[in-house]
Design an enzyme around this catalytic site. Structure first.
Site, short mmCIF file in Angstrom:
data_model
loop_
_atom_site.label_atom_id
_atom_site.label_comp_id
_atom_site.label_asym_id
_atom_site.label_seq_id
_atom_site.Cartn_x
_atom_site.Cartn_y
_atom_site.Cartn_z
N TYR A 65 -10.54 1.64 3.56
CA TYR A 65 -11.80 1.63 4.31
C TYR A 65 -12.75 2.76 3.91
CZ TYR A 65 -9.67 -1.85 7.30
OH TYR A 65 -9.09 -3.01 7.76
N GLU A 90 0.56 -0.04 7.58
CA GLU A 90 0.06 1.33 7.70
C GLU A 90 1.01 2.27 8.45
OE1 GLU A 90 -3.94 1.47 9.15
OE2 GLU A 90 -4.70 0.39 7.43
N ARG A 100 -3.34 -13.29 5.69
CA ARG A 100 -2.38 -12.25 6.08
C ARG A 100 -2.39 -12.14 7.60
NH1 ARG A 100 -2.93 -6.11 6.48
NH2 ARG A 100 -0.78 -5.64 7.06
N GLU A 121 -6.21 -5.17 3.15
CA GLU A 121 -7.34 -5.05 4.09
C GLU A 121 -8.47 -4.28 3.45
OE1 GLU A 121 -6.48 -3.17 7.90
OE2 GLU A 121 -4.61 -4.29 8.10
N ASN A 128 -4.62 -1.02 2.07
CA ASN A 128 -5.67 -1.17 3.06
C ASN A 128 -6.65 -0.04 2.82
OD1 ASN A 128 -3.89 -3.03 4.12
ND2 ASN A 128 -3.67 -2.04 6.11
N HIS A 138 3.01 -4.97 12.75
CA HIS A 138 1.65 -4.42 12.80
C HIS A 138 1.49 -3.78 14.18
CE1 HIS A 138 -2.54 -4.84 10.85
NE2 HIS A 138 -2.70 -4.02 11.88
#
Ligand code: FCB
Length: 486
Positions: free
Chosen positions: A323, A196, A107, A389, A321, A151
């Site tokens: 985290y 995002e 990606r 991600e 994504n 991005h």
């Protein structure tokens, strides 16, 4: 200030809870290796601004990130990504590394101002040529290109014309999407529109810690509506020229857990879920905004008639994504009146404190990936999901023998993959996992201080060294399974 607090400022202040050093274990304790479906995508992710360098070469225009990093005081240690990993010149070497890691998906993002230096008008042939060569080299290496159109590196000229709060930016984005689909759609099948949108609209236009550094709640609200328009218009632009393309988005997601079982905290957690996870998904998939705010923000967002049709984008896949998780509590009436953020969004969002922390200060809580994937699976009728991600910052350096022994990163990905496999066993349709990141790279406001890569980068010499985690991931990818837990 860590990037976590940076990114969460809008969302609420951090609670000072005691840190309990508990390892969040993968809930699956079977002694068997965990096997993934045939054809599962084992990938890594990067972004143009974070790795390419060559910031003003071959006709590339200035982006908001060039502008922001060249403004004193914005980035830790005064760093910028003028050179970063010099990937623009070293992409062949980097693709060789991907092969060595047995990746079958990569990606990456396209730098919009490399293609349209001022964000509109005729494409720059040298910019197109770079990505065309990159895609050809990936295909030759049997690696699927998963292309992200945006991005975070908006052309500075578009920011000067109003940036994301200006709804024209959505039309510019659709033009650019069409250019890219025409140029690469014969070879690229998988497209991600925006990376995002929740992060770049809030941290860029409300917190001001990211480019372009604005701090207005109205700019944020309007930027978020333009981003939703861009998704709908960009989706249709790609499909118009490449009907067979598979188009999705990459959304920053975080399971929002109520701090207690109280009704108030649970209501607050649902508002947090709406703004954190659904603000750019519900408009695309259902043509409406979820209920996050204590008031109807439509007029502040400048929503026009028919816009809720324009924002629709029936994604072929949802990129997640992920985290960390978020702990949410209700705010008191007095807090709502003393703090403007809580007046608009009465939910206090804080980082979890029970798990260990990575070097950037983010809590590790592997169950988050299970919870998030399952919630999206339930709420959107089992869509195709890709983990676009997941990753951790650990600043391990080569030892005297040149080895980067980042066992903590092996543990992070092992635990998250075990939880992901559990979600898949429980019915989620997940097609791939992309480690953030292939290479150590420029981490936005944190500059070069946070290393997320499977591959260590010496920024002085540009030497790449595959870390222990890279070797481990290569074995997982080659075997299409996680080894049995010890
Ligand atoms: C994500 C961004 C990515 C990188 C990681 C650590 O939010 O999409 O560019 O900065 O965080």
């Amino acid at each position: 200030m860590t990037a976590l607090t940076t990114r969460r400022q809008f969302l609420g202040s951090l609670a000072a809870a005691a840190v309990v050093p508990l390892l969040a274990r993968a809930a699956d304790s079977t002694a068997l290796p965990v096997t993934f479906p045939k054809g599962f995508y084992w990938g890594a992710a990067t972004a143009a601004y974070q790795i390419e360098g060559a910031w003003n070469e071959d006709g590339k225009g200035e982006s908001i990130w060039d502008h922001f990093t060249h403004t004193p005081g914005k980035i830790k240690d005064g760093a910028n990504a003028d050179v970063a990993c010099d990937h623009y010149h070293r992409y062949r070497e980097d693709i060789a590394l991907m092969r060595a890691l047995h990746l079958n998906s990569y990606r990456f993002s396209v730098s919009w101002p490399r293609i349209q230096p001022s964000g509109s008008g005729k494409p720059n042939p040298k910019g197109l040529d770079f990505y065309s060569r990159l895609v050809d080299a990936l295909l030759e290496a049997r690696i699927r290109p998963l292309l992200t159109l945006y991005h975070w590196d908006l052309a500075q000229a578009l920011e000067d014309a109003g940036g994301w709060p200006n709804r024209d930016t959505a039309s510019r984005f659709a033009d650019y999407a069409e250019i890219m689909a025409r140029a690469l759609g014969d070879r690229v099948q998988h497209w991600t529109l925006l990376n995002e949108p929740a992060a770049f609209t809030s941290v860029g236009y409300l917190d001001g810690k990211h480019a372009p550094g604005r701090t207005s709640v109205f700019d944020f609200l309007q930027a978020s509506h333009t981003a939703n328009l861009a998704q709908g218009m960009g989706f249709r632009a790609v499909k118009a020229v490449r009907p067979k393309a598979l188009v999705g988005g990459a959304f920053s997601m975080s399971p929002c857990e109520p701090a207690t079982d109280s009704e108030e905290d649970r209501v607050a957690a649902e508002r947090a879920h709406a703004i954190t996870n659904l603000w750019f998904l519900e408009p695309a998939l259902r043509g409406r905004y979820p209920q996050a705010f204590s008031f109807n923000p439509a007029v502040f967002m400048k929503i026009q008639q028919d816009d809720m049709e324009l924002v629709r984008a029936p994604f072929d896949f949802i990129g997640i994504n992920l985290y960390y998780r978020t702990i949410v509590s209700a705010t008191s009436m007095s807090e709502r009146f003393s703090d403007r953020r809580f007046f608009f969004l009465p939910a206090r969002m804080a980082a979890g404190q029970k798990g260990p922390k990575t070097d950037i200060g983010w809590e590790i809580w592997p169950r988050s990936i299970y919870d998030m994937v399952m919630r999206i699976t339930r709420e959107y009728n089992r869509p195709v999901i890709e983990i676009t991600e997941s990753g951790c910052a650990y600043n391990d350096h080569p030892d005297s023998a040149g080895v980067v022994n980042d066992q903590r990163r092996v543990d992070y990905h092992g635990q998250h993959l075990a939880e992901l496999a559990r979600a898949m066993r429980d019915g989620a349709d997940v097609r791939g996992y992309h480690v953030w990141s292939l290479l150590d790279n420029f981490e936005w406001a944190e500059g070069l201080s946070q290393r997320f890569g499977l591959v260590y980068v010496d920024y002085k010499t540009q030497k790449r060294t595959v870390k222990k985690s890279g070797e481990w991931y290569a074995r997982v990818a080659a075997q299409n399974s996680l080894p049995a837990p010890l």
